[in-house]
Design a protein around this motif. Structure first.
Motif, PDB file in Angstrom:
ATOM      1  N   GLN A 200     -25.878  -7.074  35.977  1.00 49.39           N
ATOM      2  CA  GLN A 200     -26.931  -6.038  36.140  1.00 49.39           C
ATOM      3  C   GLN A 200     -26.695  -5.200  37.210  1.00 49.39           C
ATOM      4  OE1 GLN A 200     -30.010  -9.446  34.672  1.00 49.39           O
ATOM      5  NE2 GLN A 200     -30.126  -8.603  36.650  1.00 49.39           N
ATOM      6  N   LYS A 201     -25.766  -5.414  38.233  1.00 42.71           N
ATOM      7  CA  LYS A 201     -25.467  -4.706  39.635  1.00 42.71           C
ATOM      8  C   LYS A 201     -24.484  -3.762  39.079  1.00 42.71           C
ATOM      9  CE  LYS A 201     -23.452  -4.703  44.146  1.00 42.71           C
ATOM     10  NZ  LYS A 201     -22.995  -5.602  45.243  1.00 42.71           N
ATOM     11  N   PHE A 202     -23.351  -3.883  38.084  1.00 42.28           N
ATOM     12  CA  PHE A 202     -22.526  -2.905  37.704  1.00 42.28           C
ATOM     13  C   PHE A 202     -23.331  -1.790  36.765  1.00 42.28           C
ATOM     14  CE2 PHE A 202     -19.991  -1.597  34.285  1.00 42.28           C
ATOM     15  CZ  PHE A 202     -18.728  -0.963  34.935  1.00 42.28           C
ATOM     16  N   TYR A 203     -24.373  -2.337  36.010  1.00 41.87           N
ATOM     17  CA  TYR A 203     -24.995  -1.336  35.338  1.00 41.87           C
ATOM     18  C   TYR A 203     -25.909  -0.526  36.027  1.00 41.87           C
ATOM     19  CZ  TYR A 203     -28.384   0.515  31.920  1.00 41.87           C
ATOM     20  OH  TYR A 203     -29.321   1.358  30.947  1.00 41.87           O
ATOM     21  N   GLY A 208     -27.984   4.120  37.421  1.00 38.05           N
ATOM     22  CA  GLY A 208     -29.073   4.418  38.403  1.00 38.05           C
ATOM     23  C   GLY A 208     -30.257   3.658  37.864  1.00 38.05           C
ATOM     24  N   GLU A 209     -30.266   2.876  36.908  1.00 34.62           N
ATOM     25  CA  GLU A 209     -31.399   2.153  36.683  1.00 34.62           C
ATOM     26  C   GLU A 209     -31.251   0.570  36.763  1.00 34.62           C
ATOM     27  OE1 GLU A 209     -31.500   4.004  32.600  1.00 34.62           O
ATOM     28  OE2 GLU A 209     -33.013   5.401  33.189  1.00 34.62           O
ATOM     29  N   ASP A 210     -32.472  -0.029  36.806  1.00 30.80           N
ATOM     30  CA  ASP A 210     -32.596  -1.587  36.598  1.00 30.80           C
ATOM     31  C   ASP A 210     -32.882  -1.893  35.497  1.00 30.80           C
ATOM     32  OD1 ASP A 210     -31.687  -2.606  39.394  1.00 30.80           O
ATOM     33  OD2 ASP A 210     -33.534  -1.590  40.177  1.00 30.80           O
ATOM     34  N   ARG A 211     -32.331  -2.794  34.921  1.00 33.87           N
ATOM     35  CA  ARG A 211     -32.296  -3.553  33.690  1.00 33.87           C
ATOM     36  C   ARG A 211     -31.960  -4.779  33.459  1.00 33.87           C
ATOM     37  NH1 ARG A 211     -34.347   0.704  30.079  1.00 33.87           N
ATOM     38  NH2 ARG A 211     -33.376   2.556  30.363  1.00 33.87           N
ATOM     39  N   LYS A 212     -32.587  -5.592  32.850  1.00 30.95           N
ATOM     40  CA  LYS A 212     -32.159  -7.249  32.623  1.00 30.95           C
ATOM     41  C   LYS A 212     -31.045  -7.287  31.725  1.00 30.95           C
ATOM     42  CE  LYS A 212     -35.369  -8.917  34.985  1.00 30.95           C
ATOM     43  NZ  LYS A 212     -35.149  -9.742  36.715  1.00 30.95           N
ATOM     44  N   LEU A 213     -30.248  -8.046  31.784  1.00 37.37           N
ATOM     45  CA  LEU A 213     -29.236  -8.293  30.750  1.00 37.37           C
ATOM     46  C   LEU A 213     -29.245  -8.386  29.483  1.00 37.37           C
ATOM     47  CD1 LEU A 213     -26.156  -8.441  30.865  1.00 37.37           C
ATOM     48  CD2 LEU A 213     -26.143 -11.208  30.876  1.00 37.37           C
ATOM     49  N   THR A 229     -23.125  -0.209  27.317  1.00 40.11           N
ATOM     50  CA  THR A 229     -21.596  -0.307  26.515  1.00 40.11           C
ATOM     51  C   THR A 229     -20.660  -0.732  27.450  1.00 40.11           C
ATOM     52  OG1 THR A 229     -22.309   0.836  24.561  1.00 40.11           O
ATOM     53  CG2 THR A 229     -19.926   0.594  24.795  1.00 40.11           C
ATOM     54  N   ALA A 230     -20.468   0.071  28.412  1.00 37.45           N
ATOM     55  CA  ALA A 230     -19.548  -0.023  29.544  1.00 37.45           C
ATOM     56  C   ALA A 230     -19.796  -1.500  30.432  1.00 37.45           C
ATOM     57  CB  ALA A 230     -19.579   1.029  30.908  1.00 37.45           C
ATOM     58  N   THR A 231     -20.975  -1.893  30.362  1.00 32.86           N
ATOM     59  CA  THR A 231     -21.254  -3.092  31.065  1.00 32.86           C
ATOM     60  C   THR A 231     -20.858  -4.253  30.376  1.00 32.86           C
ATOM     61  OG1 THR A 231     -23.148  -2.135  32.307  1.00 32.86           O
ATOM     62  CG2 THR A 231     -23.174  -4.474  32.301  1.00 32.86           C
ATOM     63  N   VAL A 232     -21.279  -4.312  28.965  1.00 37.61           N
ATOM     64  CA  VAL A 232     -20.856  -5.262  28.017  1.00 37.61           C
ATOM     65  C   VAL A 232     -19.540  -5.474  27.943  1.00 37.61           C
ATOM     66  CG1 VAL A 232     -21.006  -5.940  25.624  1.00 37.61           C
ATOM     67  CG2 VAL A 232     -23.194  -5.180  26.834  1.00 37.61           C
ATOM     68  N   GLU A 233     -18.746  -4.209  27.753  1.00 34.66           N
ATOM     69  CA  GLU A 233     -17.346  -4.177  27.602  1.00 34.66           C
ATOM     70  C   GLU A 233     -16.713  -4.763  28.714  1.00 34.66           C
ATOM     71  OE1 GLU A 233     -14.946  -2.925  25.434  1.00 34.66           O
ATOM     72  OE2 GLU A 233     -16.716  -3.340  23.885  1.00 34.66           O
ATOM     73  N   ARG A 234     -17.336  -4.672  29.959  1.00 35.75           N
ATOM     74  CA  ARG A 234     -16.547  -5.126  31.157  1.00 35.75           C
ATOM     75  C   ARG A 234     -16.869  -6.689  31.126  1.00 35.75           C
ATOM     76  NH1 ARG A 234     -16.325  -4.380  36.788  1.00 35.75           N
ATOM     77  NH2 ARG A 234     -17.240  -6.080  37.974  1.00 35.75           N
ATOM     78  N   MET A 235     -17.892  -7.190  30.618  1.00 38.61           N
ATOM     79  CA  MET A 235     -18.231  -8.600  30.588  1.00 38.61           C
ATOM     80  C   MET A 235     -17.492  -9.428  29.441  1.00 38.61           C
ATOM     81  SD  MET A 235     -21.717 -10.444  29.009  1.00 38.61           S
ATOM     82  CE  MET A 235     -21.483  -9.793  27.376  1.00 38.61           C
ATOM     83  N   LEU A 236     -17.178  -8.973  28.466  1.00 37.83           N
ATOM     84  CA  LEU A 236     -16.383  -9.122  27.340  1.00 37.83           C
ATOM     85  C   LEU A 236     -14.731  -9.459  27.652  1.00 37.83           C
ATOM     86  CD1 LEU A 236     -17.786  -7.467  24.195  1.00 37.83           C
ATOM     87  CD2 LEU A 236     -18.172  -9.936  24.825  1.00 37.83           C
TER      88      LEU A 236
END
Length: 306
Positions: A200-203, A208-213, A229-236
């Motif tokens: 969530q910090k990376f996103y 610039g927005e706070d969102r839950k995973l 998408t960038a956050t999910v790609e990073r996670m995967l």
């Protein structure tokens, strides 16, 4: 009647359970008390004694031994606790003090090991790999950790605590060189890449927005948010790297994914494809990557199975 007594010692709650058999359907009693950790170490001991006495009164039974799941780990050399976020436990001889207060032998393992033991004995693993030899339990939630279970020559599973009491401590291997600061003193640990707060910090840094995973994952699937998408790609991608290392070193029969991040269904499909990129097995992943079965019961059930 043989019974199985377990205590899951958390930062806010202490949960106890008594099982009449090694089965999630054999619960005789299950109770909770507030830990009240700010009142100190001795108060936590007193709360545990209070909880055990309540379970003894309700069942009419007396334990022969009790298993404990704890935050942090027991240092076999110093005979004291370490690495606990319930900080008043650190440096204290918790097993000895519990045995003195309760009058019975106790066995301790950290909460991730208890999760792994529960899923290996009562949960997801026996249904898929009943003859398993090695199971790794991954926790990816607010924090990241792991538990390591082997089956002994006698056929009984056991927690591999290790020489220094840090067996299974997967959460504090460095995954991203120069990444986010970790409370352990390093940067870019698994915990600072694959935990819910880290994702969530990376996103937030990207958008610039706070969102839950969950919302981030949903926005990625909908194709409406390039930052998601960038956050999910990073996670995967980092999931694939980190899990491939576990498989390369341990080659377990199964890995069970616990914690809130472990609920992300993409890990079981695209995440496994990423493991194939890094595994030292010609891109073949025979390891069973499993969803947990026991939910929030895993901690107390694993403690009972100690």
């Amino acid at each position: 009647m043989r019974t199985y007594w377990g205590i899951d010692l958390g930062g806010t709650k202490i949960e106890g359970a008594v099982l009449s058999a090694p089965s999630p359907d054999a619960v005789l009693v299950r109770r909770r008390l507030d830990t009240e950790a700010p009142k100190g170490y001795q108060h936590i001991i007193d709360q545990i004694v209070r909880l055990v006495n309540q379970m003894k009164e309700e069942t009419g039974l007396v334990p022969e031994r009790i298993g404990f799941g704890t935050p942090g780990t027991f240092d076999p050399r110093l005979k004291t606790m370490k690495g606990s976020n319930t900080t008043c436990l650190n440096g204290m001889p918790l097993p000895q003090d519990l045995e003195k207060a309760l009058g019975v032998p106790v066995a301790l393992a950290n909460d991730a090991n208890c999760f792994a033991l529960a899923e290996a004995t009562l949960g997801a693993v026996p249904e898929v790999v009943p003859d398993y030899r090695c199971v790794f339990g991954v926790i990816m939630g607010t924090g990241v950790g792991g538990g390591l279970i082997f089956r002994g020559a006698d056929g009984q599973p056991f927690v591999q605590n290790g020489l220094q009491g840090i067996g299974g401590e997967w959460g504090h291997n460095i995954l991203e060189e120069g990444g986010y600061d970790c409370y352990c003193g390093k940067k870019g640990c698994n915990e600072q890449v694959l935990s819910g707060p880290a994702l969530q910090k990376f996103y937030r840094e990207q958008s610039g927005e706070d969102r839950k995973l969950k919302e981030i994952v949903d926005r990625h699937k909908a194709g409406i948010d390039p930052h998601a998408t960038a956050t999910v790609e990073r996670m995967l991608e980092y999931f694939g790297r980190s899990i491939s290392t576990l498989i390369n070193v341990l080659d377990p029969d199964a890995i069970v994914l616990g914690g809130g991040v472990g609920n992300v269904d993409l890990l079981y499909t695209e995440g496994v494809e990423r493991i194939k990129k890094y595994i030292f097995n010609n891109g073949v992943v025979d390891t069973h990557i499993l969803r947990p079965k026991l939910g929030d019961s895993a901690g107390v059930f694993g403690a009972a199975m100690l």
